[in-house]
Write an enzyme that holds these catalytic residues in place. Structure first.
Site, PDB file in Angstrom:
ATOM      1  N   THR A   1      -4.733   1.456  -2.175  1.00 46.77           N
ATOM      2  CA  THR A   1      -4.310   0.054  -2.168  1.00 46.77           C
ATOM      3  C   THR A   1      -5.321  -0.835  -2.881  1.00 46.77           C
ATOM      4  OG1 THR A   1      -3.571  -1.735  -0.689  1.00 46.77           O
ATOM      5  CG2 THR A   1      -5.531  -0.538  -0.015  1.00 46.77           C
TER       6      THR A   1
ATOM      7  N   THR B   1       0.833  -1.203   0.000  1.00 47.83           N
ATOM      8  CA  THR B   1       0.000   0.000   0.000  1.00 47.83           C
ATOM      9  C   THR B   1       0.863   1.247   0.000  1.00 47.83           C
ATOM     10  OG1 THR B   1      -1.708  -1.124   1.231  1.00 47.83           O
ATOM     11  CG2 THR B   1      -1.641   1.269   1.442  1.00 47.83           C
TER      12      THR B   1
HETATM   13  N1  ASP Z   1      -2.933  -2.253   4.731  1.00 47.00           N
HETATM   14  C1  ASP Z   1      -3.381  -2.884   3.524  1.00 47.00           C
HETATM   15  C2  ASP Z   1      -4.612  -3.676   3.796  1.00 47.00           C
HETATM   16  O1  ASP Z   1      -4.703  -4.299   4.830  1.00 47.00           O
HETATM   17  C3  ASP Z   1      -2.361  -3.799   2.940  1.00 47.00           C
HETATM   18  C4  ASP Z   1      -1.051  -3.191   2.629  1.00 47.00           C
HETATM   19  O2  ASP Z   1      -0.499  -2.393   3.370  1.00 47.00           O
HETATM   20  O3  ASP Z   1      -0.542  -3.521   1.556  1.00 47.00           O
HETATM   21  O4  ASP Z   1      -5.461  -3.724   2.951  1.00 47.00           O
END
Ligand code: ASP
Length: 328
Positions: free
Chosen positions: A205, A187
């Site tokens: 993301t 993300t």
């Molecule tokens: N935080 C994001 C999610 O849980 C994943 C990521 O950081 O790539 O969707």
């Protein structure tokens, strides 16, 4: 070797060759933050996002607004088919659908967010329209798509051949297991501080690869995946969203800074909160935070080693390894 690790290796070796190794070893707190030339600045999660910070810097260095900088910045990985965690090219859910989450905040405390959005390459720009053109903060799924189409965004197929292949390979075992620091956690969270000392943030993301259909992570949730307050600064998260959602991590970081903590101490507090509340999941999963305050001081910290970030400040666009709670 996956491209993230390859990238890290190249950057690390490149950096050492260029005599920057000592610089790398510093924690964010040890940087020289003599306030005068600390503005403008932009920080983003994950090293490969150097092109995103460069796009943001273009806006900032010419006197532009932090909000425009973060939008321009995160649109770069959103359009990049090689980035398998954001926008076009993002890995799909377990049913083969690319579903996107994004949020944005400006210097007035306005916020916009979309989640579970399909077929639109730039969810961050839809989130901005939600913020600027509706009385709401968050639109999801079909409603978010309808809004985007009404706003003139184009409906596209975001599942690339590579992402489809990865999904087909995954289906052989159909084992859902997020892994620390691999492509499934990339993300982009970005915080910018412009020449007029305005703070803005963005986060976008495709979420965890092969998630359940309908799953929404931390990234589009104001205060979880990102939070910015113009009186204080901003913060953003990456990693296992469920851990960030349960602790409202980015809000916690900003509140710590409001209480006077250095951004580095503030991100450490948020990681430690996760570790103390969810010790078992902490062993298995990565979460990383970035933060920047109004003075242009920054912080970055992960649960595990391997989290890195990009800082563009004083005309230099550099990747740094974040300090972490656990050692190798
Ligand atoms: N935080 C994001 C999610 O849980 C994943 C990521 O950081 O790539 O969707």
């Amino acid at each position: 070797m996956n491209s993230r690790r390859k990238f890290l290796q190249n950057t690390l070796f490149g950096s050492i060759a260029a005599g920057n190794a000592a610089f790398w070893a510093k924690t964010a707190e040890q940087f020289d933050h003599s306030a005068k030339d600390a503005l403008p600045a932009v920080i983003a999660t994950w090293g490969p996002n150097v092109k995103a910070t460069a796009a943001a810097w273009q806006v900032l260095s010419t006197g532009g607004r932090a909000l425009d900088a973060v939008e321009a910045g995160v649109r770069v990985p959103e359009a990049d088919p090689a980035d398998t965690s954001v926008g076009y090219g993002g890995l799909p859910d377990r049913d083969g659908n690319v579903t996107l989450d994004a949020c944005i905040m400006d210097e007035f405390g306005n916020a916009g967010s979309v989640s579970f959005l399909q077929h639109i390459m730039h969810p961050i720009s839809v989130a901005r329209r939600v913020m600027e053109k509706t009385p709401h903060v968050m639109l999801v799924g079909e409603g978010a798509l309808q809004f985007a189409l009404n706003e003139g965004f184009k409906k596209e197929n975001l599942l690339t051949d590579n992402a489809r292949k990865a999904w087909e390979d995954w289906k052989v075992k159909s084992e859902y297991k997020p892994q620390i620091n691999v492509e499934r956690h990339d993300t982009i969270g970005m915080i910018a501080l412009d020449k007029q000392q305005r703070i803005a943030g963005a986060c976008t993301t495709s979420g965890l690869a092969f998630k359940m259909h309908g799953r929404v992570g931390d990234s589009p949730v104001i205060g979880a995946g990102m939070f910015a307050d113009n009186e204080v600064g901003g913060a953003a998260a990456t990693g296992l969203g469920e851990l960030v959602l349960r602790t409202l991590g980015s809000f916690l970081v900003v509140e710590e800074m409001r209480r006077g903590a250095h951004p580095q101490k503030a991100v450490e507090t948020a990681v430690k909160r996760i570790a103390s509340k969810y010790p078992e999941q902490t062993n298995e999963n990565q979460v990383g935070f970035i933060a920047m305050d109004k003075k242009g001081r920054h912080g970055a910290f992960g649960i595990h080693p391997g989290f890195n970030y990009v800082l563009y400040q004083r005309g230099e666009n550099k990747v740094f390894e974040a300090a972490s709670l656990k050692s190798r």
